[in-house]
Scaffold this motif. Structure first.
Motif, short mmCIF file in Angstrom:
data_model
loop_
_atom_site.label_atom_id
_atom_site.label_comp_id
_atom_site.label_asym_id
_atom_site.label_seq_id
_atom_site.Cartn_x
_atom_site.Cartn_y
_atom_site.Cartn_z
N PRO A 1 1.69 -37.10 2.61
CA PRO A 1 3.10 -37.41 2.89
C PRO A 1 4.03 -36.23 2.60
O PRO A 1 3.93 -35.60 1.55
N GLY A 2 4.88 -35.93 3.55
CA GLY A 2 5.89 -34.88 3.37
C GLY A 2 5.39 -33.47 3.61
O GLY A 2 6.17 -32.52 3.62
N PHE A 3 4.08 -33.32 3.82
CA PHE A 3 3.54 -31.97 4.03
C PHE A 3 3.63 -31.59 5.50
O PHE A 3 3.17 -32.33 6.37
N ALA A 4 4.27 -30.45 5.77
CA ALA A 4 4.47 -30.03 7.16
C ALA A 4 3.86 -28.66 7.42
O ALA A 4 4.26 -27.95 8.33
N GLY A 5 2.91 -28.28 6.57
CA GLY A 5 2.27 -26.98 6.76
C GLY A 5 2.79 -25.96 5.76
O GLY A 5 3.38 -26.32 4.74
N ILE A 6 2.53 -24.70 6.07
CA ILE A 6 2.88 -23.63 5.13
C ILE A 6 3.69 -22.54 5.83
O ILE A 6 3.75 -22.50 7.05
N GLU A 7 4.29 -21.72 5.02
CA GLU A 7 4.83 -20.45 5.51
C GLU A 7 4.08 -19.37 4.76
O GLU A 7 3.83 -19.50 3.55
N ILE A 8 3.70 -18.33 5.44
CA ILE A 8 2.91 -17.26 4.80
C ILE A 8 3.32 -15.90 5.35
O ILE A 8 3.64 -15.76 6.53
N ALA A 9 3.36 -14.93 4.46
CA ALA A 9 3.62 -13.55 4.89
C ALA A 9 2.95 -12.60 3.90
O ALA A 9 2.94 -12.87 2.70
N SER A 10 2.41 -11.54 4.43
CA SER A 10 1.79 -10.52 3.56
C SER A 10 2.45 -9.17 3.80
O SER A 10 2.83 -8.86 4.93
N LEU A 11 2.59 -8.45 2.73
CA LEU A 11 3.13 -7.10 2.83
C LEU A 11 2.06 -6.16 2.34
O LEU A 11 1.61 -6.26 1.20
N SER A 12 1.63 -5.28 3.22
CA SER A 12 0.54 -4.40 2.86
C SER A 12 1.06 -3.18 2.12
O SER A 12 2.20 -2.76 2.32
N GLY A 13 0.19 -2.61 1.29
CA GLY A 13 0.56 -1.40 0.58
C GLY A 13 0.29 -0.16 1.40
O GLY A 13 0.40 0.95 0.93
N GLU A 14 -0.07 -0.38 2.68
CA GLU A 14 -0.40 0.75 3.57
C GLU A 14 0.78 1.71 3.70
O GLU A 14 1.92 1.29 3.86
N ASN A 15 0.47 2.98 3.64
CA ASN A 15 1.48 4.00 3.88
C ASN A 15 1.13 4.72 5.18
O ASN A 15 0.05 5.29 5.30
N GLU A 16 2.04 4.65 6.14
CA GLU A 16 1.75 5.24 7.46
C GLU A 16 1.46 6.73 7.38
O GLU A 16 0.73 7.28 8.19
N ASN A 17 2.07 7.39 6.40
CA ASN A 17 1.93 8.85 6.33
C ASN A 17 0.81 9.30 5.38
O ASN A 17 0.81 10.41 4.88
N ARG A 18 -0.12 8.39 5.11
CA ARG A 18 -1.16 8.74 4.15
C ARG A 18 -2.08 9.83 4.72
O ARG A 18 -2.25 9.95 5.94
N SER A 19 -2.69 10.56 3.78
CA SER A 19 -3.63 11.61 4.21
C SER A 19 -4.96 10.97 4.57
O SER A 19 -5.21 9.79 4.27
N LEU A 20 -5.83 11.76 5.21
CA LEU A 20 -7.16 11.25 5.59
C LEU A 20 -7.92 10.82 4.34
O LEU A 20 -8.54 9.76 4.29
N PHE A 21 -7.84 11.65 3.29
CA PHE A 21 -8.54 11.35 2.04
C PHE A 21 -8.02 10.03 1.46
O PHE A 21 -8.80 9.18 1.04
N GLU A 22 -6.71 9.88 1.48
CA GLU A 22 -6.10 8.65 0.94
C GLU A 22 -6.56 7.43 1.73
O GLU A 22 -6.86 6.37 1.17
N GLY A 23 -6.66 7.59 3.06
CA GLY A 23 -7.10 6.49 3.92
C GLY A 23 -8.53 6.08 3.60
O GLY A 23 -8.83 4.90 3.47
N VAL A 24 -9.41 7.07 3.43
CA VAL A 24 -10.81 6.78 3.11
C VAL A 24 -10.90 6.11 1.74
O VAL A 24 -11.60 5.12 1.54
N ARG A 25 -10.14 6.64 0.78
CA ARG A 25 -10.15 6.10 -0.58
C ARG A 25 -9.71 4.63 -0.56
O ARG A 25 -10.32 3.77 -1.19
N ARG A 26 -8.66 4.36 0.22
CA ARG A 26 -8.14 2.99 0.30
C ARG A 26 -9.16 2.05 0.91
O ARG A 26 -9.35 0.92 0.46
N ASN A 27 -9.83 2.52 1.99
CA ASN A 27 -10.80 1.67 2.66
C ASN A 27 -12.00 1.35 1.75
O ASN A 27 -12.49 0.22 1.76
N ILE A 28 -12.42 2.33 0.97
CA ILE A 28 -13.53 2.09 0.03
C ILE A 28 -13.08 1.07 -1.03
O ILE A 28 -13.79 0.11 -1.34
N ALA A 29 -11.87 1.29 -1.53
CA ALA A 29 -11.34 0.37 -2.55
C ALA A 29 -11.21 -1.05 -2.00
O ALA A 29 -11.52 -2.03 -2.67
#
Lengths: 212, 138
Positions: free
Chosen positions: B74-102
């Motif tokens: 009763p009274g439940f109409a679903g959810i609202e959800i949003a995620s904010l990623s810590g991704e940085n568009e200007n990250r270096s290649l090394f940073e990208g690989v490190r993040r993906n491994i993590a």
């Protein structure tokens, strides 16, 4: 995770034995993004008939709708599609929202019930697609979690995807914003309603099919 | 241990509870357990702020399970959800690989996810850098 691996293996095997040319093409997106409008446009262009009804009231499509043997021709090449129009995926369904469109309570409650089942079906059908067109309303904020969740699931299943920014005929349309939100995807702007840029859509669709 | 912070909405309206959930609280759960835990809190009309984010298949399952509850709770109409990623568009290649491994090893912990019941959270608007919640005045 096991399910994703299993689906991936199934896709590999079904790809080997699949009848050449038959492509199961899904239309996904939020409610009122224009999935049925685009499916209708394609069906009108190649079959001369509609696939489903459209409405301004959200969740008009509440059941999976399928149109088989849609043969699209481009530059002398023919591809047979099975078009699968899915109900819009939302995270909330409140019957009171339908009542704002003039529906009576009982009718609104029925529509809400059907819409929830439609969303469940849409998610389940993700596993069965060969390729997917994700429709995004180019007049709305593209950063909705539904769009991100759909795209994430398609990537995880290794299903080729084309992002279509619909409603470019409207003043509020901002295709740059859509491209900015999804830089990793091919984005084509169209108006399913007026047919604007539909040729470019077919061009991209054929490129998409090559990835299947 | 999860930390809870209670806020009282002014004008004598209902209390609003925000449940801060560190990633460690769901890290050792399987997908079913994670979804069950989150929905259990949301069904108590609380907003969950999760450190990290669910996998996309878990998000889809969360939506699917929410849909199954509409009409049955009763009274439940679903959810609202949003995620904010810590991704940085200007990250270096090394940073990208490190993040993906993590990400593979410990999950995407530098993201933040807000999940609330639709009856409490009227709307969530998101842009690449922020999430805004509009709450219902009930």
């Amino acid at each position: 995770m096991i399910k994703i691996v299993r689906n991936f293996a199934r896709r590999i095997f079904s790809g080997v034995f699949k009848k050449k040319g038959e492509v199961k093409l899904g239309f996904y997106g939020s409610p009122n993004a224009g999935k049925t409008s685009l499916a209708n446009r394609i069906c009108q262009d190649w079959l001369g008939e509609d696939l489903g009804s459209v409405s301004k009231v959200p969740h008009e499509t509440r059941e999976i709708q399928i149109k088989e043997k849609v043969v699209i021709e481009r530059n002398g090449r023919k591809i047979e599609f099975k078009l699968i129009d899915t109900p819009g995926i939302a995270t909330r369904i409140d019957f009171e929202d339908f009542m704002k469109f003039g529906m009576k309570k009982a009718e609104a409650q029925d529509r809400a019930k059907e819409a929830t089942q439609g969303i469940i079906d849409s998610i389940k059908w993700l596993d069965d697609m060969d390729a997917v067109v994700v429709l995004i309303d180019s007049t709305a904020n593209p950063y909705s979690q539904v769009n991100i969740t759909i795209l994430g699931n398609l990537v995880a299943r290794n299903i080729p995807v084309l992002v279509v920014a619909n409603k470019i005929d409207l003043k509020k349309s901002d295709i740059k914003k859509i491209r900015g939100a999804f830089p990793d995807y091919e984005v084509v702007g169209i108006s399913a309603k007026s047919g604007e840029n539909i040729e470019e859509f077919y061009e991209e669709l054929f490129k998409l099919v090559k990835k299947v | 241990m999860a930390k809870e912070k209670k806020k009282v909405i002014k004008n004598g309206r209902e209390d609003l509870t925000i449940h801060f959930m560190p990633y460690s609280e769901i890290a050792h759960e399987d997908s079913v357990g994670r979804i069950k835990k989150i929905l259990g809190i949301v069904l108590k009309n609380k907003i969950v702020i999760l450190q990290g984010r669910l996998r996309s298949d878990e998000e889809a399952k969360l939506i699917e399970n929410s849909m199954m509850l509409i009409g049955n709770v009763p009274g439940f109409a679903g959810i609202e959800i949003a995620s904010l990623s810590g991704e940085n568009e200007n990250r270096s290649l090394f940073e990208g690989v490190r993040r993906n491994i993590a990400k593979i090893l410990v999950g995407e912990q530098d993201a933040i996810t807000v999940i609330g019941p639709a009856s409490v959270v009227k709307d969530i608007t998101k842009d690449p850098k922020k999430i805004e919640l509009m709450l219902s005045r009930k």
